[in-house]
Design a protein around this motif. Structure first.
Motif, PDB file in Angstrom:
ATOM      1  N   SER A  34       0.812  -1.177  -0.058  1.00 30.39           N
ATOM      2  CA  SER A  34       0.047   0.260  -0.111  1.00 30.39           C
ATOM      3  C   SER A  34       0.946   1.172  -0.113  1.00 30.39           C
ATOM      4  O   SER A  34       0.524   2.224  -0.810  1.00 30.39           O
ATOM      5  CB  SER A  34      -0.982  -0.037   1.096  1.00 30.39           C
ATOM      6  OG  SER A  34      -0.275  -0.270   2.501  1.00 30.39           O
ATOM      7  N   THR A  35       2.032   1.171   0.777  1.00 27.17           N
ATOM      8  CA  THR A  35       2.600   2.477   0.838  1.00 27.17           C
ATOM      9  C   THR A  35       3.450   2.628  -0.721  1.00 27.17           C
ATOM     10  O   THR A  35       3.716   3.852  -1.300  1.00 27.17           O
ATOM     11  CB  THR A  35       4.023   2.362   1.783  1.00 27.17           C
ATOM     12  OG1 THR A  35       3.284   1.792   3.118  1.00 27.17           O
ATOM     13  CG2 THR A  35       4.478   3.807   2.187  1.00 27.17           C
ATOM     14  N   ASP A  88       7.541  -4.142   6.757  1.00 25.85           N
ATOM     15  CA  ASP A  88       6.421  -4.619   7.658  1.00 25.85           C
ATOM     16  C   ASP A  88       7.235  -4.248   8.946  1.00 25.85           C
ATOM     17  O   ASP A  88       6.415  -3.851   9.955  1.00 25.85           O
ATOM     18  CB  ASP A  88       6.338  -6.002   7.465  1.00 25.85           C
ATOM     19  CG  ASP A  88       5.517  -6.370   6.210  1.00 25.85           C
ATOM     20  OD1 ASP A  88       4.555  -5.915   6.010  1.00 25.85           O
ATOM     21  OD2 ASP A  88       6.221  -7.300   5.380  1.00 25.85           O
ATOM     22  N   LYS A 125       5.942   1.241  12.061  1.00 24.07           N
ATOM     23  CA  LYS A 125       6.923   0.120  11.370  1.00 24.07           C
ATOM     24  C   LYS A 125       8.214   0.136  12.237  1.00 24.07           C
ATOM     25  O   LYS A 125       9.100  -1.022  11.999  1.00 24.07           O
ATOM     26  CB  LYS A 125       6.993   0.258   9.954  1.00 24.07           C
ATOM     27  CG  LYS A 125       5.831   0.124   9.024  1.00 24.07           C
ATOM     28  CD  LYS A 125       4.994  -1.157   9.009  1.00 24.07           C
ATOM     29  CE  LYS A 125       3.915  -1.044   7.993  1.00 24.07           C
ATOM     30  NZ  LYS A 125       3.957  -0.957   6.830  1.00 24.07           N
TER      31      LYS A 125
HETATM   32  O1  5RP Z   1       7.323  -6.356   1.687  1.00 20.40           O
HETATM   33  C1  5RP Z   1       6.039  -6.154   1.253  1.00 20.40           C
HETATM   34  C2  5RP Z   1       5.261  -6.926   0.343  1.00 20.40           C
HETATM   35  O2  5RP Z   1       5.832  -7.991   0.073  1.00 20.40           O
HETATM   36  C3  5RP Z   1       5.607  -4.602   1.649  1.00 20.40           C
HETATM   37  O3  5RP Z   1       6.793  -3.607   1.478  1.00 20.40           O
HETATM   38  C4  5RP Z   1       5.167  -4.682   3.094  1.00 20.40           C
HETATM   39  O4  5RP Z   1       4.181  -5.705   3.391  1.00 20.40           O
HETATM   40  C5  5RP Z   1       4.579  -3.353   3.456  1.00 20.40           C
HETATM   41  O5  5RP Z   1       3.356  -3.182   3.221  1.00 20.40           O
HETATM   42  P1  5RP Z   1       2.482  -1.817   3.324  1.00 20.40           P
HETATM   43  O6  5RP Z   1       3.256  -0.590   2.625  1.00 20.40           O
HETATM   44  O7  5RP Z   1       1.221  -2.108   2.435  1.00 20.40           O
HETATM   45  O8  5RP Z   1       2.260  -1.741   4.808  1.00 20.40           O
END
Ligand code: 5RP
Length: 223
Positions: A34-35, A88, A125
């Motif tokens: 999403s980011t 994450d 995070k």
């Molecule tokens: O590693 C990833 C995908 O495999 C993403 O970068 C991670 O899950 C973060 O996602 P989000 O930006 O939605 O919090």
């Protein structure tokens, strides 16, 4: 500020970092999640300033193409200055856990090629110690039980991510309760298990710059 607003702010901060260093031949590595999606949508406003992108997943490739941004095969790219992606979890050393979106292997490959890995994340995070987020491990399907047993020997509790196949046709085991005081060592140990494609620890190759979205503005950690 909502979490989405924080994500948008760090996506914009990443644009501000890379834009002055782009030219019409530049190709940008783009992550997944999403980011990263906020980053893609903002990047699209500057598509005349660079050549195209390398995508870390099919979903990202589709989103880039939907904006008219050319997507290149990594094998045809000789120079990748920037890779921009979410995470994450990150610790203060910019070692990461990634793979919540199951794209960890391609993400790790693109990060390995890029000269500068910019991680964009909201403040939730940043953690003192990696491992509250279960560590994703991409596994060749026939090795699932073997790998799970080895992960238990390393102190973890692996859980099969039901209904998920990676872009490479593999499965994901999410490993809970790992003690991650030595991320580089654990990354190596897990990758050495036969049947593991890779794991979501980005410690041997951490991020170079972390742009962290906080309620007091975007903070920079690293380069
Ligand atoms: O590693 C990833 C995908 O495999 C993403 O970068 C991670 O899950 C973060 O996602 P989000 O930006 O939605 O919090």
């Amino acid at each position: 500020m909502t979490q989405d607003q924080l994500k948008q702010a760090v996506a914009q901060a990443a644009i501000d970092v890379i834009l002055p260093r782009l030219d019409k031949t530049s190709i940008i590595g783009v992550g997944t999640g999403s980011t990263a999606n906020f980053f893609i949508d903002l990047l699209a406003q500057h598509k005349m300033a660079f050549d195209g992108a390398v995508a870390s997943s099919e979903a990202t490739a589709q989103r880039l193409k939907s904006h008219g941004i050319p997507v290149y095969d990594l094998n045809s790219v000789s120079d990748l200055e920037f890779y921009v992606d979410g995470a994450d979890e990150s610790n203060e050393r910019l070692e990461l856990i990634k793979g919540g979106g199951a794209a960890l292997t391609r993400e790790k490959i693109v990060a390995a090629v890029a000269r500068t890995f910019i991680c964009i994340a909201d403040e939730s995070k940043l953690v003192p110690l990696l491992g509250t987020f279960p560590l994703p491990v991409e596994v060749i399907p026939m090795a699932r039980s073997h790998v799970a047993r080895q992960l238990v020997k390393l102190g973890g509790d692996p859980v099969y991510r039901e209904g998920v196949l990676t872009d490479n046709g593999n499965i994901i085991l999410d490993v809970y309760n790992l003690q991650i005081d030595s991320p580089v060592k654990l990354e190596e140990q897990i990758n050495a298990i036969v049947g593991v494609v890779t794991n979501g620890l980005f410690a041997a190759r951490p991020a170079d710059l972390l742009l962290l979205g906080t309620r007091d503005g975007v903070k920079r950690l690293g380069a």
